[in-house]
Design a protein around this motif. Structure first.
Motif, PDB file in Angstrom:
ATOM      1  N   ALA A  14       0.825  -1.023  -0.098  1.00  0.00           N
ATOM      2  CA  ALA A  14       0.087  -0.089  -0.100  1.00  0.00           C
ATOM      3  C   ALA A  14       0.879   1.251   0.209  1.00  0.00           C
ATOM      4  CB  ALA A  14      -0.949  -0.161   1.210  1.00  0.00           C
ATOM      5  N   PRO A  15       0.211   2.448  -0.368  1.00  0.00           N
ATOM      6  CA  PRO A  15       1.260   3.673  -0.353  1.00  0.00           C
ATOM      7  C   PRO A  15       1.731   4.070   1.138  1.00  0.00           C
ATOM      8  CG  PRO A  15      -0.847   3.887  -1.857  1.00  0.00           C
ATOM      9  CD  PRO A  15      -1.010   2.530  -1.040  1.00  0.00           C
ATOM     10  N   ALA A  16       2.877   4.032   1.237  1.00  0.00           N
ATOM     11  CA  ALA A  16       3.664   4.351   2.672  1.00  0.00           C
ATOM     12  C   ALA A  16       4.234   5.853   2.915  1.00  0.00           C
ATOM     13  CB  ALA A  16       4.475   3.198   2.900  1.00  0.00           C
ATOM     14  N   VAL A  17       4.725   5.868   1.631  1.00  0.00           N
ATOM     15  CA  VAL A  17       5.410   7.496   1.712  1.00  0.00           C
ATOM     16  C   VAL A  17       4.903   8.288   0.504  1.00  0.00           C
ATOM     17  CG1 VAL A  17       7.935   8.720   1.925  1.00  0.00           C
ATOM     18  CG2 VAL A  17       7.292   6.482   3.205  1.00  0.00           C
ATOM     19  N   GLN A  18       4.868   9.483   0.689  1.00  0.00           N
ATOM     20  CA  GLN A  18       4.582  10.299  -0.339  1.00  0.00           C
ATOM     21  C   GLN A  18       5.355  11.767   0.030  1.00  0.00           C
ATOM     22  OE1 GLN A  18       0.485  11.147  -1.422  1.00  0.00           O
ATOM     23  NE2 GLN A  18       1.027  13.126  -2.755  1.00  0.00           N
ATOM     24  N   VAL A  19       5.908  12.119  -1.064  1.00  0.00           N
ATOM     25  CA  VAL A  19       6.796  13.382  -0.977  1.00  0.00           C
ATOM     26  C   VAL A  19       6.299  14.110  -2.245  1.00  0.00           C
ATOM     27  CG1 VAL A  19       9.145  14.721  -0.677  1.00  0.00           C
ATOM     28  CG2 VAL A  19       8.681  12.328   0.257  1.00  0.00           C
ATOM     29  N   GLU A  51      17.327  17.961   0.743  1.00  0.00           N
ATOM     30  CA  GLU A  51      16.206  18.526   0.216  1.00  0.00           C
ATOM     31  C   GLU A  51      14.970  17.852   0.284  1.00  0.00           C
ATOM     32  OE1 GLU A  51      16.583  18.777  -4.216  1.00  0.00           O
ATOM     33  OE2 GLU A  51      16.614  16.768  -4.389  1.00  0.00           O
ATOM     34  N   ALA A  52      13.860  18.347   0.230  1.00  0.00           N
ATOM     35  CA  ALA A  52      12.467  17.805   0.478  1.00  0.00           C
ATOM     36  C   ALA A  52      12.408  16.709  -0.750  1.00  0.00           C
ATOM     37  CB  ALA A  52      11.507  18.872   0.941  1.00  0.00           C
ATOM     38  N   SER A  53      12.467  15.851  -0.734  1.00  0.00           N
ATOM     39  CA  SER A  53      12.521  14.956  -1.988  1.00  0.00           C
ATOM     40  C   SER A  53      12.285  13.357  -1.357  1.00  0.00           C
ATOM     41  CB  SER A  53      13.585  15.008  -3.090  1.00  0.00           C
ATOM     42  OG  SER A  53      14.869  14.634  -2.647  1.00  0.00           O
ATOM     43  N   LEU A 185       0.544  10.414   8.976  1.00  0.00           N
ATOM     44  CA  LEU A 185       1.260  11.771   9.398  1.00  0.00           C
ATOM     45  C   LEU A 185       1.577  12.503   8.232  1.00  0.00           C
ATOM     46  CD1 LEU A 185       3.083  13.232  11.085  1.00  0.00           C
ATOM     47  CD2 LEU A 185       5.059  11.817  10.696  1.00  0.00           C
ATOM     48  N   VAL A 186       1.200  14.008   8.474  1.00  0.00           N
ATOM     49  CA  VAL A 186       1.397  14.958   7.487  1.00  0.00           C
ATOM     50  C   VAL A 186       2.232  16.002   8.029  1.00  0.00           C
ATOM     51  CG1 VAL A 186       0.356  16.647   6.031  1.00  0.00           C
ATOM     52  CG2 VAL A 186      -0.941  14.471   6.476  1.00  0.00           C
ATOM     53  N   HIS A 187       3.425  16.502   7.246  1.00  0.00           N
ATOM     54  CA  HIS A 187       4.162  17.719   7.554  1.00  0.00           C
ATOM     55  C   HIS A 187       4.915  17.955   6.327  1.00  0.00           C
ATOM     56  CE1 HIS A 187       8.072  15.929   7.665  1.00  0.00           C
ATOM     57  NE2 HIS A 187       7.700  14.768   8.107  1.00  0.00           N
ATOM     58  N   GLY A 188       5.582  19.210   6.467  1.00  0.00           N
ATOM     59  CA  GLY A 188       6.275  19.807   5.413  1.00  0.00           C
ATOM     60  C   GLY A 188       7.588  20.395   5.683  1.00  0.00           C
ATOM     61  N   LEU A 189       8.129  19.607   6.979  1.00  0.00           N
ATOM     62  CA  LEU A 189       9.312  20.420   7.535  1.00  0.00           C
ATOM     63  C   LEU A 189      10.443  19.742   7.082  1.00  0.00           C
ATOM     64  CD1 LEU A 189       7.910  19.665  11.344  1.00  0.00           C
ATOM     65  CD2 LEU A 189       7.977  21.683   9.993  1.00  0.00           C
ATOM     66  N   PRO A 190      11.734  20.521   7.024  1.00  0.00           N
ATOM     67  CA  PRO A 190      13.006  20.184   6.649  1.00  0.00           C
ATOM     68  C   PRO A 190      13.454  18.722   7.129  1.00  0.00           C
ATOM     69  CG  PRO A 190      12.974  22.303   7.560  1.00  0.00           C
ATOM     70  CD  PRO A 190      11.899  21.978   8.074  1.00  0.00           C
ATOM     71  N   LEU A 191      14.297  18.166   6.063  1.00  0.00           N
ATOM     72  CA  LEU A 191      14.772  16.596   6.286  1.00  0.00           C
ATOM     73  C   LEU A 191      15.914  16.726   6.995  1.00  0.00           C
ATOM     74  CD1 LEU A 191      12.942  15.026   3.395  1.00  0.00           C
ATOM     75  CD2 LEU A 191      12.151  15.324   5.974  1.00  0.00           C
ATOM     76  N   PHE A 192      16.402  17.666   7.726  1.00  0.00           N
ATOM     77  CA  PHE A 192      17.879  17.667   8.197  1.00  0.00           C
ATOM     78  C   PHE A 192      17.766  18.019   9.488  1.00  0.00           C
ATOM     79  CE2 PHE A 192      16.832  21.458   5.774  1.00  0.00           C
ATOM     80  CZ  PHE A 192      17.079  22.459   6.430  1.00  0.00           C
ATOM     81  N   HIS A 193      16.601  17.839  10.298  1.00  0.00           N
ATOM     82  CA  HIS A 193      16.559  18.344  11.739  1.00  0.00           C
ATOM     83  C   HIS A 193      15.892  17.119  12.546  1.00  0.00           C
ATOM     84  CE1 HIS A 193      18.197  22.261  11.835  1.00  0.00           C
ATOM     85  NE2 HIS A 193      17.171  22.590  10.916  1.00  0.00           N
ATOM     86  N   VAL A 194      15.651  17.086  13.546  1.00  0.00           N
ATOM     87  CA  VAL A 194      15.269  16.187  14.478  1.00  0.00           C
ATOM     88  C   VAL A 194      13.660  16.025  14.100  1.00  0.00           C
ATOM     89  CG1 VAL A 194      14.534  15.356  16.718  1.00  0.00           C
ATOM     90  CG2 VAL A 194      16.785  15.995  16.517  1.00  0.00           C
ATOM     91  N   HIS A 195      12.869  17.294  13.880  1.00  0.00           N
ATOM     92  CA  HIS A 195      11.707  17.300  13.974  1.00  0.00           C
ATOM     93  C   HIS A 195      11.079  16.562  12.620  1.00  0.00           C
ATOM     94  CE1 HIS A 195       7.732  19.852  14.996  1.00  0.00           C
ATOM     95  NE2 HIS A 195       7.541  18.774  14.610  1.00  0.00           N
ATOM     96  N   GLY A 196      11.712  17.072  11.583  1.00  0.00           N
ATOM     97  CA  GLY A 196      11.276  16.642  10.197  1.00  0.00           C
ATOM     98  C   GLY A 196      11.962  15.381   9.953  1.00  0.00           C
ATOM     99  N   VAL A 212       2.970  11.808   4.462  1.00  0.00           N
ATOM    100  CA  VAL A 212       2.610  12.566   3.397  1.00  0.00           C
ATOM    101  C   VAL A 212       3.553  13.825   3.644  1.00  0.00           C
ATOM    102  CG1 VAL A 212       1.059  14.044   1.993  1.00  0.00           C
ATOM    103  CG2 VAL A 212       0.261  11.655   2.984  1.00  0.00           C
ATOM    104  N   HIS A 213       4.447  14.194   2.977  1.00  0.00           N
ATOM    105  CA  HIS A 213       5.525  15.091   3.113  1.00  0.00           C
ATOM    106  C   HIS A 213       4.869  16.084   2.129  1.00  0.00           C
ATOM    107  CE1 HIS A 213       8.935  17.910   3.306  1.00  0.00           C
ATOM    108  NE2 HIS A 213       9.126  17.334   4.447  1.00  0.00           N
ATOM    109  N   THR A 214       4.616  17.353   2.299  1.00  0.00           N
ATOM    110  CA  THR A 214       4.206  18.293   1.464  1.00  0.00           C
ATOM    111  C   THR A 214       4.970  19.121   0.810  1.00  0.00           C
ATOM    112  OG1 THR A 214       3.661  19.780   3.227  1.00  0.00           O
ATOM    113  CG2 THR A 214       1.806  18.429   2.931  1.00  0.00           C
ATOM    114  N   VAL A 215       6.348  18.876   0.948  1.00  0.00           N
ATOM    115  CA  VAL A 215       7.441  19.716   0.449  1.00  0.00           C
ATOM    116  C   VAL A 215       7.634  20.945   0.947  1.00  0.00           C
ATOM    117  CG1 VAL A 215       8.726  20.405  -1.739  1.00  0.00           C
ATOM    118  CG2 VAL A 215       7.459  18.372  -1.614  1.00  0.00           C
ATOM    119  N   ARG A 216       6.549  21.786   1.180  1.00  0.00           N
ATOM    120  CA  ARG A 216       6.480  23.016   1.659  1.00  0.00           C
ATOM    121  C   ARG A 216       5.226  23.039   2.946  1.00  0.00           C
ATOM    122  NH1 ARG A 216       8.802  27.613   0.081  1.00  0.00           N
ATOM    123  NH2 ARG A 216       7.103  28.781   0.792  1.00  0.00           N
TER     124      ARG A 216
END
Length: 492
Positions: A14-19, A51-53, A185-196, A212-216
């Motif tokens: 099933a769809p698991a990760v969307q960026v 980058e958010a990808s 889970l939905v967010h658009g946070l940077p992928l170089f910190h603890v949070h994102g 679901v990562h919304t990129v922004r």
């Protein structure tokens, strides 16, 4: 499968990760990551253009599968910053295609459509016993991630985060938030910190929930994602509140989480009004991961970041004497932490690492805090900038900021202590309030009104002695105010 990505009883197809618009199932993601793992196996350290990808997600998961420490590099980093990260970490290659001309190591593009069958054996490095001479309190084991802090003094330090610490933290958060594979889970946070990254990507993969990562992190993107669990920082939630239509679309969610900086009470209350969901706040550092959080089934108080997570212990000590302080909801002291989520030390800096621990193994957070009798924590701020000693009193900058933000015409506020010959430090506020000083109103009069407003809400000794109205507050990419950049205007 691994310490961080266990085999789960979920639909792997099933769809698991969307960026953005790219979607992968759990099997597709892990097979793409296995290709990366084969490419980097045996490397000392690998950097990732974070980058958010989907390529970033695949790259980081691939390094973790291979047991190779990974260094996320911010995509907007300048030559000086990224040069330091790559040299200090001794990264052997960079995954991604950033187009940087100053790279001294190979850059390897990553294609998420290129996949390899998953290995049957677990080749991920696991925790080992602490080495001789390591400070009491660090989490044992080789680093899974090396995350660089935005150091207030000197160059950023590489924080070594073992897989065992990540696993312990994510499991504790899943318990506190009732986070399950049924969530999206939905967010658009940077992928170089603890949070994102740690919470927002590794957390979803460990729990088995869809991501679901919304990129922004735009309000419209959040509204369209249809999630049950949303992550944001105060700037994100402020913008969501400014778009009531998008905010109301989040009413179908189960949980909103805010972190990385204190959420102003007015934003919390407005978000709760628009969505029907009072957001949860949590607290942590790169060196400790998340250590306290409001619980999904517990009380949510504006300005408070909840009790300690499972297996975490906290204490307060006097800033000057080091003596223990009571959990009375009033005493301000340095917050110290123990538990399985602590870092493995600063890369190449054993002496600096040792200095962050007490002799009995407590990590010195450097944050000033208050603990209530029921265990809830309120973070006053950094001891160096947010614990103000004025006229013999200790004043938490966060308390004064909260009082200023309660004024209906104030949008943002930051409070610092400036040197003062008489008081030691004078409480100084930088305020964004165009409506308060609009129409040509005298700023001195507006400042006086605001000072009186605070004095009615707090003790008189906590009132600002100086107020400067500014167009905006300087912030870092995670929305934290850069207080070191605040200074009164120069008078001639």
């Amino acid at each position: 499968m691994t310490l961080l990505f266990p085999s789960l009883d979920v639909d792997h197809e099933a769809p698991a990760v969307q960026v953005g618009d790219v979607v992968l199932s759990r099997t597709e993601l892990l097979e793409a990551a296995a290709t990366v793992a084969g490419r980097v196996a045996g490397a000392r350290t690998v950097a990732v253009h974070a980058e958010a990808s989907m390529a970033t997600v695949v790259s980081i998961v691939g390094c973790l599968l291979a047991g190779v420490p990974v260094v996320p590099v911010p995509p907007d980093s300048g030559p000086r910053e990224r040069g330091h990260l790559l040299r200090d970490s001794r990264a052997e290659l960079l995954l991604g295609s950033p187009g940087w001309e100053d790279l001294a190591i190979p850059a390897v593009p990553v294609d998420p459509t290129v996949r390899t069958a998953l290995p049957s054996a677990d080749n991920t490095a696991t925790a080992t016993s602490a080495g001789v001479g390591e400070p009491v309190g660090v989490t044992a084991g080789p680093p899974a991630l090396i995350l660089y802090t935005s150091g207030t003094t000197g160059a950023p330090k590489g924080v070594m985060v073992p897989a065992a610490a990540i696993a312990a933290d994510l499991d504790a958060l899943a318990e506190a938030w009732a986070w399950t594979p049924e969530d999206t889970l939905v967010h658009g946070l940077p992928l170089f910190h603890v949070h994102g990254l740690v919470l927002g990507v590794l957390g979803a993969l460990r729990v088995g929930s869809r991501l679901v990562h919304t990129v922004r992190p735009t309000p419209t993107a959040y509204a369209a994602a249809g999630g049950s669990l949303y992550f944001g920082v105060p700037t994100v939630w402020s913008r969501v509140c400014d778009d009531p239509v998008s905010a109301r679309a989040l009413a179908s969610a189960r949980l909103l989480v805010s972190g990385s900086a204190p959420l102003p009470a007015p934003i919390l209350h407005r978000l709760a009004t628009l969505t029907g969901l009072p957001p949860i706040e949590r607290y942590g550092m790169t060196e400790t991961l998340i250590t306290t959080s409001s619980r999904v089934d517990g009380e949510r108080r504006a300005g408070w970041v909840g009790p300690p997570l499972k297996d975490i212990r906290t204490r307060l000590v006097d800033d000057e004497t080091g003596a223990p302080l009571p959990s009375d909801g009033q005493s301000i002291g340095e917050l110290q932490v123990q538990g399985p989520t602590l870092y493995g030390g600063y890369l190449g800096s054993p002496e600096v690492t040792a200095d962050t621990f007490t002799a009995d193994g407590w990590f010195r957070t450097g944050d000033a805090a208050v603990i209530a009798p029921d265990g809830h924590h309120r973070i006053v701020g950094r001891r160096s900038t947010d614990l103000i000693k004025s006229g013999g009193y200790r004043v938490g900058a966060g308390e004064v900021e909260a009082a200023i933000l309660a004024h209906p015409q104030v949008r943002e506020a930051a409070v610092v202590g400036l040197p003062d010959d008489d008081l030691g430090q004078r409480i100084t506020a930088f305020v964004v309030a165009p409506d308060l000083i609009g129409g040509g109103r005298n700023t001195g009069s507006a400042a006086g009104d605001l000072t009186d407003f605070v004095a009615r809400e707090l003790s008189v000794h906590k009132r600002p002695r100086e107020i400067h109205f500014v167009a905006e507050l300087p912030r870092n990419p995670m929305g934290k105010v850069r207080k070191s950049a605040l200074a009164p205007p120069v008078t001639r």
